[in-house]
Design a protein around this motif. Structure first.
Motif, PDB file in Angstrom:
ATOM      1  N   ARG A  24       0.860  -1.190   0.015  1.00  0.00           N
ATOM      2  CA  ARG A  24       0.141   0.002   0.075  1.00  0.00           C
ATOM      3  C   ARG A  24       0.799   1.403   0.021  1.00  0.00           C
ATOM      4  NH1 ARG A  24      -2.580  -2.480   4.092  1.00  0.00           N
ATOM      5  NH2 ARG A  24      -1.952  -0.847   5.595  1.00  0.00           N
ATOM      6  N   ASN A  25       2.056   1.256   0.555  1.00  0.00           N
ATOM      7  CA  ASN A  25       2.961   2.257   0.567  1.00  0.00           C
ATOM      8  C   ASN A  25       3.850   2.410  -0.316  1.00  0.00           C
ATOM      9  OD1 ASN A  25       2.396   3.832   3.450  1.00  0.00           O
ATOM     10  ND2 ASN A  25       1.880   2.033   3.760  1.00  0.00           N
ATOM     11  N   GLY A  26       3.692   1.853  -1.635  1.00  0.00           N
ATOM     12  CA  GLY A  26       4.428   1.738  -2.684  1.00  0.00           C
ATOM     13  C   GLY A  26       5.764   1.071  -2.874  1.00  0.00           C
ATOM     14  N   TYR A  27       5.708  -0.182  -2.270  1.00  0.00           N
ATOM     15  CA  TYR A  27       7.020  -1.101  -2.314  1.00  0.00           C
ATOM     16  C   TYR A  27       6.379  -2.465  -3.116  1.00  0.00           C
ATOM     17  CZ  TYR A  27       9.627   1.482   0.908  1.00  0.00           C
ATOM     18  OH  TYR A  27      10.262   2.492   1.713  1.00  0.00           O
ATOM     19  N   TYR A  28       7.313  -2.982  -3.673  1.00  0.00           N
ATOM     20  CA  TYR A  28       7.031  -4.214  -4.417  1.00  0.00           C
ATOM     21  C   TYR A  28       7.730  -5.303  -4.201  1.00  0.00           C
ATOM     22  CZ  TYR A  28       5.478   0.029  -7.564  1.00  0.00           C
ATOM     23  OH  TYR A  28       5.135   0.974  -8.049  1.00  0.00           O
ATOM     24  N   GLN A  29       7.181  -6.591  -4.307  1.00  0.00           N
ATOM     25  CA  GLN A  29       8.061  -7.777  -3.865  1.00  0.00           C
ATOM     26  C   GLN A  29       9.007  -8.055  -5.122  1.00  0.00           C
ATOM     27  OE1 GLN A  29       5.719 -10.911  -2.620  1.00  0.00           O
ATOM     28  NE2 GLN A  29       7.620 -12.723  -2.524  1.00  0.00           N
ATOM     29  N   TYR A  30      10.214  -8.249  -4.716  1.00  0.00           N
ATOM     30  CA  TYR A  30      11.098  -8.640  -5.760  1.00  0.00           C
ATOM     31  C   TYR A  30      11.306 -10.150  -5.716  1.00  0.00           C
ATOM     32  CZ  TYR A  30      14.998  -8.287  -8.927  1.00  0.00           C
ATOM     33  OH  TYR A  30      15.721  -8.889 -10.126  1.00  0.00           O
ATOM     34  N   LYS A  31      10.941 -10.714  -7.214  1.00  0.00           N
ATOM     35  CA  LYS A  31      10.690 -12.175  -7.096  1.00  0.00           C
ATOM     36  C   LYS A  31      11.992 -12.954  -7.935  1.00  0.00           C
ATOM     37  CE  LYS A  31       5.791 -11.947  -6.167  1.00  0.00           C
ATOM     38  NZ  LYS A  31       4.542 -12.340  -6.740  1.00  0.00           N
ATOM     39  N   GLU A  32      12.820 -12.035  -8.687  1.00  0.00           N
ATOM     40  CA  GLU A  32      13.497 -12.828  -9.483  1.00  0.00           C
ATOM     41  C   GLU A  32      14.942 -13.173  -8.659  1.00  0.00           C
ATOM     42  OE1 GLU A  32      14.800 -10.895 -13.251  1.00  0.00           O
ATOM     43  OE2 GLU A  32      12.980  -9.333 -12.806  1.00  0.00           O
ATOM     44  N   ILE A  33      15.095 -12.994  -7.620  1.00  0.00           N
ATOM     45  CA  ILE A  33      15.892 -13.650  -6.630  1.00  0.00           C
ATOM     46  C   ILE A  33      15.397 -14.068  -5.290  1.00  0.00           C
ATOM     47  CG2 ILE A  33      18.147 -13.186  -5.214  1.00  0.00           C
ATOM     48  CD1 ILE A  33      18.986 -11.039  -7.222  1.00  0.00           C
ATOM     49  N   ASN A  34      15.692 -15.596  -5.156  1.00  0.00           N
ATOM     50  CA  ASN A  34      15.216 -16.044  -3.946  1.00  0.00           C
ATOM     51  C   ASN A  34      15.971 -15.586  -2.830  1.00  0.00           C
ATOM     52  OD1 ASN A  34      13.012 -17.614  -5.183  1.00  0.00           O
ATOM     53  ND2 ASN A  34      14.697 -19.250  -5.918  1.00  0.00           N
ATOM     54  N   TYR A  35      15.716 -14.626  -2.233  1.00  0.00           N
ATOM     55  CA  TYR A  35      16.512 -14.077  -1.188  1.00  0.00           C
ATOM     56  C   TYR A  35      16.359 -14.699   0.156  1.00  0.00           C
ATOM     57  CZ  TYR A  35      18.218 -10.293   2.037  1.00  0.00           C
ATOM     58  OH  TYR A  35      18.868  -9.929   2.853  1.00  0.00           O
ATOM     59  N   ILE A  36      17.765 -14.677   0.606  1.00  0.00           N
ATOM     60  CA  ILE A  36      17.912 -15.154   1.912  1.00  0.00           C
ATOM     61  C   ILE A  36      18.600 -14.419   2.920  1.00  0.00           C
ATOM     62  CG2 ILE A  36      17.556 -17.712   1.259  1.00  0.00           C
ATOM     63  CD1 ILE A  36      20.730 -17.882   1.413  1.00  0.00           C
ATOM     64  N   GLN A  37      18.196 -14.158   4.273  1.00  0.00           N
ATOM     65  CA  GLN A  37      18.913 -13.571   5.336  1.00  0.00           C
ATOM     66  C   GLN A  37      19.723 -14.534   5.988  1.00  0.00           C
ATOM     67  OE1 GLN A  37      17.014 -12.576   9.119  1.00  0.00           O
ATOM     68  NE2 GLN A  37      16.955 -10.592   8.445  1.00  0.00           N
ATOM     69  N   PRO A  38      21.075 -13.909   6.015  1.00  0.00           N
ATOM     70  CA  PRO A  38      22.016 -15.049   6.899  1.00  0.00           C
ATOM     71  C   PRO A  38      21.307 -15.507   8.094  1.00  0.00           C
ATOM     72  CG  PRO A  38      23.116 -12.879   6.868  1.00  0.00           C
ATOM     73  CD  PRO A  38      21.693 -12.605   5.812  1.00  0.00           C
ATOM     74  N   PRO A  39      21.781 -16.184   8.892  1.00  0.00           N
ATOM     75  CA  PRO A  39      21.517 -16.691  10.363  1.00  0.00           C
ATOM     76  C   PRO A  39      21.709 -15.602  11.243  1.00  0.00           C
ATOM     77  CG  PRO A  39      23.092 -18.171   9.545  1.00  0.00           C
ATOM     78  CD  PRO A  39      22.764 -17.370   8.431  1.00  0.00           C
ATOM     79  N   LEU A  40      20.962 -14.906  11.924  1.00  0.00           N
ATOM     80  CA  LEU A  40      21.081 -14.033  13.115  1.00  0.00           C
ATOM     81  C   LEU A  40      21.846 -14.511  14.182  1.00  0.00           C
ATOM     82  CD1 LEU A  40      18.053 -11.642  12.357  1.00  0.00           C
ATOM     83  CD2 LEU A  40      20.168 -11.487  11.286  1.00  0.00           C
ATOM     84  N   HIS A  41      21.558 -15.957  14.378  1.00  0.00           N
ATOM     85  CA  HIS A  41      22.041 -16.377  15.680  1.00  0.00           C
ATOM     86  C   HIS A  41      23.019 -17.665  15.381  1.00  0.00           C
ATOM     87  CE1 HIS A  41      19.049 -14.107  17.634  1.00  0.00           C
ATOM     88  NE2 HIS A  41      18.086 -14.445  16.716  1.00  0.00           N
ATOM     89  N   ASN A  42      23.851 -17.758  16.119  1.00  0.00           N
ATOM     90  CA  ASN A  42      25.011 -19.112  15.785  1.00  0.00           C
ATOM     91  C   ASN A  42      24.162 -20.173  15.765  1.00  0.00           C
ATOM     92  OD1 ASN A  42      27.171 -17.342  15.671  1.00  0.00           O
ATOM     93  ND2 ASN A  42      27.674 -17.404  17.722  1.00  0.00           N
ATOM     94  N   GLY A  43      24.795 -21.191  14.806  1.00  0.00           N
ATOM     95  CA  GLY A  43      23.941 -22.532  14.986  1.00  0.00           C
ATOM     96  C   GLY A  43      22.671 -22.554  14.207  1.00  0.00           C
TER      97      GLY A  43
END
Length: 228
Positions: free
Chosen positions: A150-169
């Motif tokens: 609603r606030n003008g952002y678009y989901q980018y789908k051409e890359i299967n994005y991953i966030q690195p693990p924020l916690h060890n293990g």
């Protein structure tokens, strides 16, 4: 609703505990950083100019009703919103949008201070529905994605994005990547991800470079020279 805006900085931590209380209530543990990362981010802001870190808090009267955090990444003239949270005890139409607009304004000021006309783009991560643990979290996840759309952002789908693990293990976290411009090329997105990984996940979060390399490879994003 009249909002009074303030900023938490390395030299002014007055409201940080209030913000962290509602932060702990807002996100699944997989995407919730430890509190010390906020302090590391504030320290980062003092020594990585023209890069910056903004920790915005909004008040109605004496009550903290929202906050947002975000990095300005000068190498790609990118704003990276990390968290945007509204107080669950406050029900006010438009509070989230007002907070988003204000953090966008601050990041754009950083872009101008760095010598640009304006930001190239603003990017952010949101949870995928399969990440949540409860029905309540699923509802919140859906609402959050719809809010950004609603606030003008678009989901980018051409890359299967991953966030690195924020916690060890822990394992990598598949997330949705949203951006506020629809004219960004795939190569630019890859540049954005590389810089996010360098400045945020390596320098601030201190995640092992081997872990970051693995994540980048999984997304088919070439490594930054920084990681060599």
């Amino acid at each position: 609703m009249t909002i009074r805006w303030d900023e938490i900085t390395y030299d002014n931590l007055t409201n940080i505990e209030k913000a962290l209380i509602i932060y702990d209530q807002a996100f699944p543990i997989e995407v919730r950083e430890s509190h010390n990362i906020f302090f590391e981010s504030l320290q980062y802001a003092k020594c990585r100019k023209p890069n910056s870190f903004r920790f915005l808090v909004g008040f109605e009267g004496g009550q903290l009703v929202s906050f947002a955090t975000g990095h300005y990444l000068a190498d790609t003239n990118l704003g990276f919103i990390v968290y945007l949270v509204t107080n669950p005890d406050v029900r006010s139409k438009g509070l989230g949008s007002k907070t988003l607009l204000k953090i966008e304004e601050l990041l754009n000021k950083d872009a101008i201070s760095a010598g640009n006309v304006s930001l190239r783009a603003i990017i952010l991560e949101t949870e995928k529905q399969e990440l949540v643990h409860t029905e309540e979290e699923k509802v919140d996840c859906i609402k959050r994605s719809r809010f950004f759309e609603r606030n003008g952002y678009y989901q980018y789908k051409e890359i299967n994005y991953i966030q690195p693990p924020l916690h060890n293990g822990e394992c990598n976290v598949p997330l949705n990547l949203f951006i506020n411009k629809n004219d960004i090329s795939k190569e630019e997105i890859k540049d954005f991800i590389r810089v996010m990984y360098q400045e945020k996940y390596c320098l601030v979060n201190g995640i092992d470079k081997k872990v970051l390399r693995t994540c980048l490879k999984e997304m088919s994003v070439d490594e930054l020279t920084f990681f060599n």
